[in-house]
Scaffold this motif. Structure first.
Motif, PDB file in Angstrom:
ATOM      1  N   UNK A 131       0.910  -1.096   0.040  1.00 58.62           N
ATOM      2  CA  UNK A 131       0.135   0.031   0.099  1.00 58.62           C
ATOM      3  C   UNK A 131       1.005   1.194  -0.129  1.00 58.62           C
ATOM      4  N   UNK A 132       1.774   1.421   0.935  1.00 56.29           N
ATOM      5  CA  UNK A 132       2.786   2.435   1.023  1.00 56.29           C
ATOM      6  C   UNK A 132       3.539   2.633  -0.417  1.00 56.29           C
ATOM      7  N   UNK A 133       3.834   1.618  -0.946  1.00 55.00           N
ATOM      8  CA  UNK A 133       4.556   1.575  -2.407  1.00 55.00           C
ATOM      9  C   UNK A 133       3.812   2.094  -3.384  1.00 55.00           C
ATOM     10  N   UNK A 139      -0.339   9.750  -1.026  1.00 55.38           N
ATOM     11  CA  UNK A 139       0.038  10.062   0.463  1.00 55.38           C
ATOM     12  C   UNK A 139       1.354   9.772   0.962  1.00 55.38           C
ATOM     13  N   UNK A 140       2.011  10.153   2.113  1.00 58.79           N
ATOM     14  CA  UNK A 140       3.382   9.863   2.537  1.00 58.79           C
ATOM     15  C   UNK A 140       3.840   8.510   2.236  1.00 58.79           C
ATOM     16  N   UNK A 141       5.088   8.338   1.820  1.00 59.15           N
ATOM     17  CA  UNK A 141       5.520   7.051   1.516  1.00 59.15           C
ATOM     18  C   UNK A 141       6.358   6.987   0.147  1.00 59.15           C
ATOM     19  N   UNK A 142       6.470   5.654  -0.353  1.00 61.61           N
ATOM     20  CA  UNK A 142       7.127   5.855  -1.832  1.00 61.61           C
ATOM     21  C   UNK A 142       7.799   4.506  -1.913  1.00 61.61           C
ATOM     22  N   UNK A 143       8.557   4.465  -2.906  1.00 62.19           N
ATOM     23  CA  UNK A 143       9.087   3.082  -3.161  1.00 62.19           C
ATOM     24  C   UNK A 143      10.105   2.561  -2.216  1.00 62.19           C
ATOM     25  N   UNK A 144      11.016   3.633  -1.586  1.00 65.71           N
ATOM     26  CA  UNK A 144      11.852   3.160  -0.773  1.00 65.71           C
ATOM     27  C   UNK A 144      11.472   2.684   0.614  1.00 65.71           C
ATOM     28  N   UNK A 145      10.287   3.576   1.306  1.00 65.12           N
ATOM     29  CA  UNK A 145       9.717   3.214   2.360  1.00 65.12           C
ATOM     30  C   UNK A 145       8.809   1.837   2.232  1.00 65.12           C
ATOM     31  N   UNK A 146       8.240   1.811   1.258  1.00 64.49           N
ATOM     32  CA  UNK A 146       7.271   0.648   1.117  1.00 64.49           C
ATOM     33  C   UNK A 146       8.330  -0.621   0.839  1.00 64.49           C
ATOM     34  N   UNK A 147       9.314  -0.562   0.255  1.00 63.82           N
ATOM     35  CA  UNK A 147      10.380  -1.595  -0.049  1.00 63.82           C
ATOM     36  C   UNK A 147      10.915  -2.054   1.324  1.00 63.82           C
ATOM     37  N   UNK A 148      11.180  -1.264   2.312  1.00 63.48           N
ATOM     38  CA  UNK A 148      11.775  -1.616   3.534  1.00 63.48           C
ATOM     39  C   UNK A 148      10.512  -2.448   4.284  1.00 63.48           C
ATOM     40  N   UNK A 149       9.536  -1.675   4.278  1.00 59.67           N
ATOM     41  CA  UNK A 149       8.387  -2.440   5.095  1.00 59.67           C
ATOM     42  C   UNK A 149       8.292  -3.764   4.610  1.00 59.67           C
ATOM     43  N   UNK A 218       7.959   3.887  -8.683  1.00 58.21           N
ATOM     44  CA  UNK A 218       7.723   3.497  -7.027  1.00 58.21           C
ATOM     45  C   UNK A 218       7.582   2.165  -6.900  1.00 58.21           C
ATOM     46  N   UNK A 219       6.903   1.367  -7.944  1.00 57.59           N
ATOM     47  CA  UNK A 219       6.738  -0.064  -7.811  1.00 57.59           C
ATOM     48  C   UNK A 219       8.257  -0.885  -7.890  1.00 57.59           C
TER      49      UNK A 219
END
Lengths: 243, 79
Positions: A131-133, A139-149, A218-219
């Motif tokens: 979702x974050x990705x 919304x706040x977030x993106x590829x890097x943050x989503x990837x770490x999650x 982002x993906x």
């Protein structure tokens, strides 16, 4: 001895304050030129509502490519060291995490609490990571943050489940990593053929679809970051021999 | 509120440096990450807060704990 340590601490605090105090005391106003430009133009230029995404995948996409390269090099180095480490001590550590309690040499670190919580929490965290990705442009977030999650979700699944799955095997994960880096290069070149330059948005900036390029990037970056960190963590916990 | 969070972060940092048990240091570092994520949220930088929470409290803690498990957890007793 005690006195010497005290003097060391005092000198360190003094040096730190020498660096920090001028920043605190200065009343120089914040620069506003770039901020005003971004507030006015970022959404129409790149199509992303989230201005941070508009900067790091629109205006400064070249820097993102550099960051991805840095991550690639660091993961490669870590894996090179870890593979050598694994050859020296094969039997002791490689099996300790993903086995049933009876077969494990040391089961201090793996309890029923860990197994129950990690296996139930893993899919939920994975969904949240995607979702974050995927919604990084709104919304706040993106590829890097989503990837770490996503990476921490894969680590949860690797810790919590005893059955080996495709998702937690380092072979599949490293293939996904390489493929997504190739896709990133291809996506960055694609702007050249649509007259917008290297890493330019191939979709014309006025149309409503122009955020789609940011979603795509982002993906790709999310898959790259997520799988590379997951490969590193799983290899550290001793699962690198299961392909 | 900001001053409170910053002083807590400072206190936890000093504790992480001075603790004899390295696992306690790692937990203190993880708490620092959570507190700074809270601070970033208050200062209206949610992107940075997500990164800090995911990287600082999640992945780096796992890596630190792995490193401690393979090395030595406590200080040697001073003679």
């Amino acid at each position: 001895m005690k006195k010497l340590e005290l003097i060391k601490i005092v000198i360190t605090v003094l040096l730190c304050s020498l660096l920090v105090v001028p920043i605190i005391l200065s009343n120089h106003s914040w620069p506003t030129h770039a901020r005003n430009y971004l507030l006015a133009n970022a959404q129409s230029d790149t199509g992303a509502t989230n201005t941070v995404s508009a900067i790091y995948l629109g205006y400064r996409a070249m820097d993102t490519l550099g960051e991805t390269l840095v991550l690639l090099v660091s993961v490669t180095g870590t894996m090179a060291i870890l593979v050598k480490l694994g050859k020296e001590q094969t039997d002791e550590e490689t099996t300790s995490f993903s086995l049933t309690p009876e077969k494990r040499p040391t089961n201090r670190l793996r309890t029923h609490l860990l197994e129950t919580v990690a296996s139930k929490l893993g899919p939920i965290v994975l969904l949240f990571g995607f979702y974050v990705m995927l919604y990084g442009h709104i919304s706040p977030g993106g590829g890097f943050q989503g990837g770490v999650i996503v990476a921490s979700a894969i680590v949860f699944l690797a810790l919590g489940t005893e059955v080996k799955s495709k998702l937690t095997s380092t072979f599949v994960l490293s293939r996904i990593e390489s493929l997504s880096f190739l896709l990133l290069i291809l996506a960055s070149i694609s702007g050249v053929f649509f007259e917008s330059g290297f890493f330019g948005n191939p979709i014309k900036s006025a149309s409503s679809l122009s955020a789609n390029f940011i979603i795509l990037l982002n993906i790709i970056i999310g898959l790259k970051v997520g799988t590379s960190i997951a490969v590193m963590c799983i290899a550290m916990m001793g699962g690198s021999h299961d392909h | 509120m900001n001053i409170l969070l910053l002083s807590l972060i400072l206190a936890l940092g000093v504790y992480a440096l001075l603790a004899k048990d390295l696992l306690h240091s790692v937990i203190a570092l993880s708490a620092i990450s959570m507190l700074s994520a809270l601070l970033f949220t208050i200062l209206r930088a949610p992107d940075v807060a997500i990164t800090e929470a995911a990287v600082g409290a999640g992945v780096s803690t796992v890596i630190f704990v792995w490193a401690i498990r393979h090395t030595q957890r406590r200080d040697k007793e001073e003679p």
